[in-house]
Write an enzyme that holds these catalytic residues in place. Structure first.
Site, PDB file in Angstrom:
ATOM      1  CD  GLN A 110     -12.301 117.916  47.815  1.00  0.00           C
ATOM      2  OE1 GLN A 110     -13.450 118.315  47.761  1.00  0.00           O
ATOM      3  NE2 GLN A 110     -11.385 118.325  46.959  1.00  0.00           N
TER       4      GLN A 110
ATOM      5  NE  ARG B 293     -13.620 117.339  36.827  1.00  0.00           N
ATOM      6  CZ  ARG B 293     -14.034 116.091  36.736  1.00  0.00           C
ATOM      7  NH1 ARG B 293     -15.223 115.754  37.139  1.00  0.00           N
ATOM      8  NH2 ARG B 293     -13.262 115.152  36.217  1.00  0.00           N
ATOM      9  CB  CYS B 294     -11.509 125.060  38.376  1.00  0.00           C
ATOM     10  SG  CYS B 294     -11.996 126.293  39.574  1.00  0.00           S
TER      11      CYS B 294
END
Ligand code: CDP
Length: 806
Positions: A237, A384-385
């Site tokens: 990522q 996912r935060c």
């Protein structure tokens, strides 16, 4: 204008710029199976690596015998900690300032920890050889419960740092203690609680979960011994950060390391950190001079790479009798597993948990977080935060419902009473954040009106009566959640990773024909960046999005960036993209003035080019200007049309939303049916409404998974009980409810295009909405907070506890 000329709206539509539901360009390859993922890569002479993993959660390693494995035909090497020691790679630094064993040397600290790495001609031989490595263990007492981590008699987990009284984040209180992080006004908060008319206190736990992307973690390392260059393809990522870490660890100079993140099948925080698999593949390739592929399987992914959450939040709220919140105090016990490998900005050991005052105007607050070691896998990533924001949102949103129950007030009314008012923005929270913009009351009222909130409450009242009369065995729950996210890390003044400031970047080149290539330091894992960055440039430069190629993930070509996680792409790189485009536009204006023989100030922008003010027929389109940039520039100006921008955001962005969930719980089976789910999101200026909707659908599905069933569970000896999708709930289309989406638009005042992030909002806001709905189904009964996940068993137990099974 001649009659055949396109109208303004036709010219605008042709650009497919911001605000357009442009189809995802990347889908052309994805839906045809033509994506290029790490495992698709096949290099000549490529070898395969596989791990020997510990069956024990805590054990001393007495002996490792690799002789049988090494003798298996096709096996090229077996690495153990002993092989890594001479090159000082048996341990590696973590993003959180701790160290992690690459291969366990003296002892193992969690089940499935990496003990040896077998390299063979194919993955089947590697897997067979793994079985032949003989490891002698002596088991040790296992620590699973974080609440027992600091007992005086708790086993010592980290012998390597047992006597260290200082950690990366200050004093350590115990051999299993990592850090204490405190923020806020302790005395003021205690006073508010001591003098409160009404108080509630609840232990709100957010269980250990796992991001479990469809594609697991993988890499291919290839050392070219002749050129002295290392290329690593991986599910990264943040490719540039991987390159820097690889340079620091290997001693290879950074320009000779090429890190490439090809297509990625979901990340959700799981692919931010550096894992032993990457280090072993790199070391193996350096030693053998051949490319080495490592791809973890599902069980390895679920049990050994980064988990998320595992926060146990003792939460106290003080309020007046009529429901004005006067103070908030939270103590968090954070289970970090065997190594502190949290992926947070360096100075934030508990991420941005201090967003825990949420969307409410709370005058005083205090937070303390204690991180501890246990015999579990390391991690603590932002699934996912933004960093620890989901935990914070869950904490405050559950606590508000607990308070509403105590006050006998409607939970939505209590929220409306305490939400930050529109005129208070920019709003400084009690725990130090400056919220940029919002109109919270408008959003919650819109949500309540759309779902018919009052009618639903009336229906619930009638159903409860019917239940009492024995006419139904269903309990109806209505879950409200109002969340504020904090995304776009971040200002470099307070956010860095390993000392590198968290700016981000974009480089744009306009070619002579008006076609564009843009390169960025972020990396899409399915969010559609190739489509949406193109839309920003299309609007800014008046060039059709179809003529713009967006490229990410190659450290040789993209400017340095900190990567994609924490919904930072739009707030940081989206801004860099707009700013780089504006540099180009400024130069284009000079060229247009030269071509039109007027002063720059006599020009104005008009959709896809410049025109002379007051003379609309005298124009130069960007296409014409691009051509001129390579043959007819004003004296003194360089040729070419390109720019790069490194953007350091002045503040984070604060997207928000109002979610309402309606469920029906079967008191006899514990099964919960999600009847309706409405999600209103405000992410400021919307770049691509269709992609936003897709992001919300995906995030809500993950929130549904977490709230209703996901848990990485351990038994008392540290065995992972949920290491496959047989046991770890992964919702499919069959279980997933239908989502209703909606929006309001409150642009961010400090972002060049007013956009805030959105990718993670639905996870942050969704989990408390589900959990509040299930808890609300029992709110009229004498039963306290029900912990997640709300699977059938737990909910059935709640019904039993509430006396519904007589
Ligand atoms: O960092 P990440 O890409 O995960 O999250 P994001 O910045 O929230 O963006 C997710 C996707 O939604 C991207 O394709 C964005 O361009 C898009 N988006 C949008 O269209 N409008 C916004 N205001 C925010 C995001």
């Amino acid at each position: 204008m001649n009659e055949m000329s396109p109208t303004r709206s036709e010219r605008e539509a042709k650009l497919e710029g911001m605000g357009c539901s442009r189809r995802r360009t990347e889908d052309a390859r994805f839906i045809q199976g033509k994506g290029n993922y790490v495992d698709d890569l096949k290099l000549p002479g490529m070898l395969f690596g596989d791990f020997v993993r510990s069956p024990y959660a805590h054990a001393r390693i007495k002996k490792i015998d690799v002789s049988k494995a090494a003798a298996l035909p096709g096996v090229k090497a077996v690495l153990t900690a002993n092989e890594l020691k001479p090159v000082k790679l048996d341990w590696m630094p973590t993003l959180a300032g701790d160290v992690q064993a690459v291969l366990a040397g003296d002892k193992v600290l969690f089940q499935n920890q990496e003990v040896a790495f077998v390299i063979a001609e194919d993955r089947y031989i590697a897997a067979d050889a793994v079985e032949l490595v003989e490891v002698e263990y002596e088991d040790l007492p296992v620590l699973v419960d974080p609440f027992k981590a600091m007992d005086p008699k708790a086993p010592v987990l980290r012998e390597d740092i047992k006597d260290k009284t200082e950690g990366a984040h200050g004093k350590r209180k115990h051999w299993n203690h990592i850090f204490t992080w405190e923020i806020g006004d302790k005395a003021g908060t205690d006073t508010a609680l001591n003098s409160a008319e009404v108080k509630v206190k609840e232990l709100i736990s957010y269980q250990r979960v796992h991001p479990s992307p469809l594609e697991t973690c993988a890499c291919v390392a290839s050392m070219d011994k002749v050129r002295g260059e290392l290329t690593v393809w991986g599910t990264f990522q943040a490719p540039h950060v991987v390159r820097t870490v690889a340079a620091l660890l290997s001693g290879i100079t950074e320009q000779k390391i090429h890190v490439i993140a090809p297509d990625i099948g979901g990340g959700f925080g799981n692919k931010v950190g550096v894992y032993p698999g990457y280090v072993c593949a790199i070391v193996g390739s350096i030693v053998l001079g051949q490319p080495i592929k490592w791809v973890e399987d599902r069980m390895e992914n679920l049990s050994a790479t980064a988990f998320a959450r595992d926060y146990h939040m003792t939460t106290e709220l003080a309020a007046t009798k009529d429901g004005r919140i006067t103070g908030l105090k939270v103590h968090v016990l954070a289970d970090h597993g065997a190594f502190d490998a949290c992926a947070d900005p360096s100075k934030w050991p508990a991420g941005f948990f201090n967003i825990v005052t949420g969307s409410y105007d709370i005058p005083v607050a205090h937070v303390a977080v204690d991180g501890v070691y246990t015999n579990k896998a390391p991690g603590g990533v932002a699934y996912r935060c933004s960093f620890r924001v989901t935990e914070a949102a869950y904490c405050i949103e559950r606590a508000i419902d607990v308070l509403a129950k105590k006050l006998k007030m409607d939970p939505a009314e209590l929220r409306l009473k305490n939400l930050i008012r529109a005129e208070q923005f920019p709003y400084k929270s009690a725990l130090g954040w400056e919220y940029d913009s919002g109109n919270y009351h408008a959003a919650l009222r819109k949500a309540m009106e759309t779902v018919g909130y009052q009618k639903l409450r009336e229906e619930q009242r009638q159903k409860r009566e019917a239940f009492k009369r024995g006419e139904t065995r269903e309990l109806m729950g209505i879950g409200v959640s109002f969340f504020t996210e904090i995304v776009g890390a971040g200002p470099t003044k307070n956010c860095d990773i390993l000392g590198i400031g968290m700016f981000d970047s974009c480089e744009i080149r306009v070619h002579p024909t008006g076609a564009v290539i843009a390169r960025l330091g972020t990396k899409s894992q399915g969010q559609g960046h190739e489509t949406t960055y193109g839309q920003i440039i299309a609007t800014e430069l008046g060039i059709p999005a179809d003529s713009i190629t967006v490229e990410e993930g190659n450290t040789d070509t993209a400017p340095y960036g900190l990567g994609t996680y924490g919904s930072r792409s739009t707030p940081v790189s989206g801004a860099a993209t707009a700013m780089a485009a504006r540099k180009i536009k400024a130069k284009a204006q000079k060229i247009a003035a030269h071509l039109l023989e007027v002063s720059e100030n006599d020009l104005e922008w008009d959709i896809d080019g410049f025109r002379v003010k007051g003379l609309p027929e005298r124009t130069k389109s960007m296409k014409e200007i691009a051509w001129a940039a390579y043959n007819n520039v004003p004296p003194g100006l360089e040729h070419g049309l390109e720019a790069v921008n490194y953007y350091d955001p002045p503040n984070m962005t604060y997207p928000f939303g109002a979610y309402i969930c309606v469920c029906d719980v079967d008191a006899d089976t514990g099964f919960t049916k999600i009847r309706r789910f409405y999600a209103l999101d405000d992410c400021g200026t919307r770049i691509n409404p269709m992609i936003i909707e897709g992001q919300v659908h995906g995030g809500l599905t993950e929130a549904f998974g977490i709230a209703m069933g996901q848990e990485i569970r351990y038994d008392e000896t540290g065995n992972v009980m949920t290491a496959s999708f047989m046991d770890y709930f992964m919702p499919t289309a069959v279980e997933t409810p239908v989502w209703e989406t909606d929006f309001t638009v409150t642009p961010s005042p400090h972002h060049p295009i007013g956009a805030k992030g959105v990718g993670e909002s639905p996870n942050v806001g969704g989990v408390p909405a589900f959990s509040n709905a299930v808890n609300d189904a029992f709110a009229h009964l004498d039963i306290g907070h029900i912990q997640m996940p709300h699977d059938g068993w737990r909910t059935w137990m709640a019904a039993k506890q509430a006396g519904l099974h007589k």
